[in-house]
Motif scaffolding. Structure first.
Motif, PDB file in Angstrom:
ATOM      1  N   SER A 187     -12.172  -3.621   2.038  1.00 46.06           N
ATOM      2  CA  SER A 187     -10.589  -3.631   2.941  1.00 46.06           C
ATOM      3  C   SER A 187     -10.152  -4.968   2.737  1.00 46.06           C
ATOM      4  O   SER A 187      -8.599  -5.178   1.963  1.00 46.06           O
ATOM      5  N   TYR A 211      -7.241   0.583   7.324  1.00 48.31           N
ATOM      6  CA  TYR A 211      -6.662  -1.440   6.261  1.00 48.31           C
ATOM      7  C   TYR A 211      -6.400  -1.619   7.279  1.00 48.31           C
ATOM      8  O   TYR A 211      -6.950  -3.238   7.607  1.00 48.31           O
ATOM      9  N   LEU A 240       1.037  -1.573  -0.474  1.00 44.29           N
ATOM     10  CA  LEU A 240       0.088   0.012   0.223  1.00 44.29           C
ATOM     11  C   LEU A 240       1.037   1.345  -0.429  1.00 44.29           C
ATOM     12  O   LEU A 240       0.537   2.364  -0.898  1.00 44.29           O
ATOM     13  N   THR A 271      -5.285   6.096   5.328  1.00 39.40           N
ATOM     14  CA  THR A 271      -5.902   5.094   4.904  1.00 39.40           C
ATOM     15  C   THR A 271      -5.314   3.851   4.859  1.00 39.40           C
ATOM     16  O   THR A 271      -5.490   2.438   5.078  1.00 39.40           O
ATOM     17  N   SER A 324      -9.478  -6.171  -0.596  1.00 40.85           N
ATOM     18  CA  SER A 324      -8.516  -5.643  -1.150  1.00 40.85           C
ATOM     19  C   SER A 324      -7.371  -6.488  -0.832  1.00 40.85           C
ATOM     20  O   SER A 324      -6.279  -6.604  -1.430  1.00 40.85           O
ATOM     21  N   PHE A 325      -7.148  -6.917   0.252  1.00 38.84           N
ATOM     22  CA  PHE A 325      -5.982  -7.683   1.295  1.00 38.84           C
ATOM     23  C   PHE A 325      -5.888  -8.850   0.784  1.00 38.84           C
ATOM     24  O   PHE A 325      -5.090  -9.679  -0.441  1.00 38.84           O
TER      25      PHE A 325
END
Length: 298
Positions: A79, A29, A15, A25, A82-83
């Protein structure tokens, strides 16, 4: 759990380095993913590769049971999506269990903004006979002239101002830079503050930040919000108001006066046009008022 923490750290580095996300951000996350790790522990899931679609659905149910707002639930699921997308790319997992989980539908709230007459009342309410007053007017004029965020305003340095061309260098989300022009009123207020107010507020401090507090140290975003709230009280406005409304007002007034949507997108520093399009709903309301007021058969 140690392995989980290593994977989380790898994701955070991704990130930071590849996505260039802001610290704010990244903290969100990290918090969302650690919360899911606790869920895994409760459900005796010993590996991210063992998380199934059913587990993801159960987690969504748990979030609703905790009475999180829809916006918070959507962010947490996003989140995790995306992870796992990152883990899939790095071949740490074989599937993304959150890819098919539906995000809750969010209510579309129109941005709140000040009418031009209300902005004028705000400007007139500031006492410019003190260094702090000169600063407050400069902050308000600059924020309204450029549409910058409070966090962006607090980070401005003297060298970011190009007074000759009336342009400001803005460092936005994810350290993205953009240049925003500003007009005569903002320029006049800034020059007045720099020449007659800032030096007095600085005391013996030495730094290059534009806006300073009573101790001479850089004014924080929290400090700007406090100043703004005091201005609102002084102007006699009792409704629930937040500083971001200046940014909303900037965009709304530009569009109401015929500005191009993509130009406004650039000025606001939005990476997606959809983020700017929310302001067209407000301007449609304005167009309807004009139509009803002036069309002979409305």
């Amino acid at each position: 759990m140690a392995n989980l923490n290593i994977l989380l750290q790898n994701f955070i580095e991704y990130l930071q380095l590849e996505k260039n996300c802001s610290q704010y951000t990244i903290v969100n996350y990290e918090h969302d993913i650690c919360e899911f790790f606790m869920f895994m522990n409760e459900q005796s899931i010993d590996s991210l590769n063992n998380v199934s679609y059913q587990d993801a659905r159960l987690y969504l149910t748990k979030l609703y049971e905790k009475r999180y707002a829809k916006k918070s639930v959507a962010r947490k699921i996003s989140s995790l999506r995306s992870f796992f997308k990152f883990l899939l790319r790095e071949t740490h997992v074989q599937s993304n269990p959150f890819s098919q989980v539906s995000l809750p539908k969010l209510e579309k709230r129109l941005p709140e903004f000040f009418y031009e007459e209300e902005m004028e009342i705000l400007f007139q309410s500031i006492d410019t006979s003190t260094p702090a007053g000169l600063r407050d007017l400069a902050i308000l004029e600059l924020m309204y002239a450029t549409g910058i965020r409070v966090s962006e305003c607090s980070g401005i340095e003297l060298t970011d101002l190009d007074e000759y061309n009336s342009v400001l260098l803005v460092r936005g989300k994810g350290n993205k830079e953009r240049y925003v022009p500003f007009g005569h009123f903002a320029m006049q207020s800034l020059q007045n503050y720099i020449n007659n107010g800032r030096n007095q507020l600085m005391k013996n401090q030495k730094h290059t930040y534009l806006f300073v507090n009573q101790k001479g140290t850089p004014l924080t975003a929290r400090g700007i919000r406090y100043i703004f709230n005091k201005l609102i009280e002084k102007a006699g406005n009792s409704q629930h108001i937040h500083p971001h409304m200046i940014r909303h007002s900037f965009a709304t007034h530009l569009l109401n006066n015929g500005a191009d949507l993509r130009a406004v997108q650039e000025l606001l520093g939005h990476s997606q046009l959809s983020s700017t399009q929310v302001y067209t709903h407000v301007t449609k309301e304005q167009l309807q008022k004009v139509y009803l007021a002036h069309h002979p058969r409305a």
